[in-house]
Design a protein around this motif. Structure first.
Motif, PDB file in Angstrom:
ATOM      1  N   GLY A   1      34.965  26.041  33.430  1.00  0.00           N
ATOM      2  CA  GLY A   1      35.686  26.346  32.190  1.00  0.00           C
ATOM      3  C   GLY A   1      36.760  27.384  32.391  1.00  0.00           C
ATOM      4  O   GLY A   1      36.652  28.263  33.260  1.00  0.00           O
ATOM      5  N   GLU A   2      37.822  27.261  31.594  1.00  0.00           N
ATOM      6  CA  GLU A   2      38.997  28.130  31.724  1.00  0.00           C
ATOM      7  C   GLU A   2      38.794  29.488  31.040  1.00  0.00           C
ATOM      8  O   GLU A   2      38.358  29.556  29.893  1.00  0.00           O
ATOM      9  CB  GLU A   2      40.193  27.413  31.101  1.00  0.00           C
ATOM     10  CG  GLU A   2      41.471  28.196  31.172  1.00  0.00           C
ATOM     11  CD  GLU A   2      42.619  27.438  30.521  1.00  0.00           C
ATOM     12  OE1 GLU A   2      42.892  26.282  30.915  1.00  0.00           O
ATOM     13  OE2 GLU A   2      43.222  27.998  29.597  1.00  0.00           O
ATOM     14  N   CYS A   3      39.155  30.529  31.756  1.00  0.00           N
ATOM     15  CA  CYS A   3      39.099  31.896  31.199  1.00  0.00           C
ATOM     16  C   CYS A   3      40.474  32.364  30.761  1.00  0.00           C
ATOM     17  O   CYS A   3      40.592  33.264  29.928  1.00  0.00           O
ATOM     18  CB  CYS A   3      38.596  32.867  32.259  1.00  0.00           C
ATOM     19  SG  CYS A   3      37.073  32.365  33.015  1.00  0.00           S
ATOM     20  N   GLY A   4      41.518  31.795  31.354  1.00  0.00           N
ATOM     21  CA  GLY A   4      42.876  32.197  30.998  1.00  0.00           C
ATOM     22  C   GLY A   4      43.875  31.720  32.036  1.00  0.00           C
ATOM     23  O   GLY A   4      43.484  31.263  33.119  1.00  0.00           O
ATOM     24  N   ILE A   5      45.162  31.845  31.690  1.00  0.00           N
ATOM     25  CA  ILE A   5      46.260  31.432  32.584  1.00  0.00           C
ATOM     26  C   ILE A   5      47.191  32.632  32.748  1.00  0.00           C
ATOM     27  O   ILE A   5      47.628  33.217  31.754  1.00  0.00           O
ATOM     28  CB  ILE A   5      47.000  30.211  32.001  1.00  0.00           C
ATOM     29  CG1 ILE A   5      46.037  29.011  31.918  1.00  0.00           C
ATOM     30  CG2 ILE A   5      48.214  29.860  32.848  1.00  0.00           C
ATOM     31  CD1 ILE A   5      46.593  27.803  31.198  1.00  0.00           C
ATOM     32  N   TYR A   6      47.476  32.979  34.009  1.00  0.00           N
ATOM     33  CA  TYR A   6      48.191  34.230  34.290  1.00  0.00           C
ATOM     34  C   TYR A   6      49.150  34.057  35.478  1.00  0.00           C
ATOM     35  O   TYR A   6      48.951  33.163  36.305  1.00  0.00           O
ATOM     36  CB  TYR A   6      47.185  35.328  34.675  1.00  0.00           C
ATOM     37  CG  TYR A   6      46.033  35.476  33.699  1.00  0.00           C
ATOM     38  CD1 TYR A   6      46.166  36.232  32.534  1.00  0.00           C
ATOM     39  CD2 TYR A   6      44.810  34.847  33.953  1.00  0.00           C
ATOM     40  CE1 TYR A   6      45.113  36.360  31.641  1.00  0.00           C
ATOM     41  CE2 TYR A   6      43.750  34.962  33.057  1.00  0.00           C
ATOM     42  CZ  TYR A   6      43.902  35.722  31.902  1.00  0.00           C
ATOM     43  OH  TYR A   6      42.860  35.828  31.020  1.00  0.00           O
ATOM     44  N   PRO A   7      50.119  34.968  35.593  1.00  0.00           N
ATOM     45  CA  PRO A   7      50.924  35.017  36.815  1.00  0.00           C
ATOM     46  C   PRO A   7      50.015  35.323  38.023  1.00  0.00           C
ATOM     47  O   PRO A   7      48.929  35.903  37.836  1.00  0.00           O
ATOM     48  CB  PRO A   7      51.879  36.187  36.577  1.00  0.00           C
ATOM     49  CG  PRO A   7      51.844  36.431  35.107  1.00  0.00           C
ATOM     50  CD  PRO A   7      50.520  35.977  34.608  1.00  0.00           C
ATOM     51  N   TYR A   8      50.483  34.983  39.209  1.00  0.00           N
ATOM     52  CA  TYR A   8      49.656  35.042  40.421  1.00  0.00           C
ATOM     53  C   TYR A   8      48.856  36.343  40.574  1.00  0.00           C
ATOM     54  O   TYR A   8      47.637  36.310  40.744  1.00  0.00           O
ATOM     55  CB  TYR A   8      50.524  34.826  41.664  1.00  0.00           C
ATOM     56  CG  TYR A   8      49.711  34.838  42.933  1.00  0.00           C
ATOM     57  CD1 TYR A   8      49.084  33.679  43.376  1.00  0.00           C
ATOM     58  CD2 TYR A   8      49.544  36.011  43.670  1.00  0.00           C
ATOM     59  CE1 TYR A   8      48.309  33.684  44.519  1.00  0.00           C
ATOM     60  CE2 TYR A   8      48.768  36.028  44.812  1.00  0.00           C
ATOM     61  CZ  TYR A   8      48.162  34.859  45.234  1.00  0.00           C
ATOM     62  OH  TYR A   8      47.381  34.870  46.356  1.00  0.00           O
ATOM     63  N   GLU A   9      49.541  37.468  40.514  1.00  0.00           N
ATOM     64  CA  GLU A   9      48.841  38.737  40.814  1.00  0.00           C
ATOM     65  C   GLU A   9      47.815  39.120  39.763  1.00  0.00           C
ATOM     66  O   GLU A   9      46.779  39.708  40.086  1.00  0.00           O
ATOM     67  CB  GLU A   9      49.849  39.861  41.039  1.00  0.00           C
ATOM     68  CG  GLU A   9      50.272  39.891  42.495  1.00  0.00           C
ATOM     69  CD  GLU A   9      51.606  40.554  42.729  1.00  0.00           C
ATOM     70  OE1 GLU A   9      51.999  41.397  41.910  1.00  0.00           O
ATOM     71  OE2 GLU A   9      52.247  40.207  43.734  1.00  0.00           O
ATOM     72  N   VAL A  10      48.100  38.783  38.519  1.00  0.00           N
ATOM     73  CA  VAL A  10      47.133  39.062  37.439  1.00  0.00           C
ATOM     74  C   VAL A  10      45.899  38.192  37.642  1.00  0.00           C
ATOM     75  O   VAL A  10      44.754  38.672  37.573  1.00  0.00           O
ATOM     76  CB  VAL A  10      47.767  38.809  36.052  1.00  0.00           C
ATOM     77  CG1 VAL A  10      46.753  39.047  34.942  1.00  0.00           C
ATOM     78  CG2 VAL A  10      48.997  39.676  35.852  1.00  0.00           C
ATOM     79  N   ALA A  11      46.126  36.906  37.921  1.00  0.00           N
ATOM     80  CA  ALA A  11      45.010  35.968  38.139  1.00  0.00           C
ATOM     81  C   ALA A  11      44.154  36.437  39.319  1.00  0.00           C
ATOM     82  O   ALA A  11      42.911  36.468  39.239  1.00  0.00           O
ATOM     83  CB  ALA A  11      45.554  34.565  38.406  1.00  0.00           C
TER      84      ALA A  11
END
Ligand code: TYC
Length: 140
Positions: A105-115
């Protein structure tokens, strides 16, 4: 060079812009300053000036997902979702149940470094608490 330093600071792309045509140089005139001179008045120098245009780059986005396992306590997963992904208790519960039932399940979508930072935080806290919880990121 000052103008290039400016681009470095502003992250804007240089765009060459031609100056308006300048009358052909007809050689030194009476009263002109000597060779190599030029007092800045009435110069016939040609050249380019640069103009800046904002360069909008979209960041590469990564989806951070949790994987199900049989051992990590549900409460631990809820707390991780609240703490690392800033979810409300209600949203965290829904995501945890989704992962529990569907396997992922998805927790969120972020730029590379944040992810990457979020994945590391989840994996570190799971390891410290001796839970096998897995968290991965995938390019959008
Ligand atoms: N399946 C786990 C249990 O029954 C709960 C769980 C949910 C574990 C989500 C991991 O990502 C996970 N205790």
């Amino acid at each position: 060079m000052i103008i290039n330093d400016l681009f470095a600071l502003t992250d804007e792309a240089p765009v060459a812009l031609r100056l308006a045509p300048v009358p052909a140089y007809a050689g030194p005139k009476e009263g002109d300053p000597g060779k190599g001179g030029g007092d800045g008045k009435g110069s016939t120098e040609t050249g380019t000036i640069t103009k800046t245009r904002p360069k909008t780059k979209r960041p590469n986005l990564y989806r951070v997902v949790l994987l199900n396992d049989d051992y990590t306590p549900m409460e631990f997963v809820i707390l991780v979702l609240q703490d690392v992904f800033n979810k409300s208790r209600e949203d965290a519960m829904q995501i945890m149940l989704h992962v529990h039932q569907k396997g992922v399940g998805e927790c969120g979508i972020y730029p590379y470094e944040v992810a990457e930072t979020k994945v590391t935080r989840v994996m570190d806290t799971a390891r410290k608490n001796q839970h096998p919880l897995q968290c991965v990121m995938e390019k959008q």
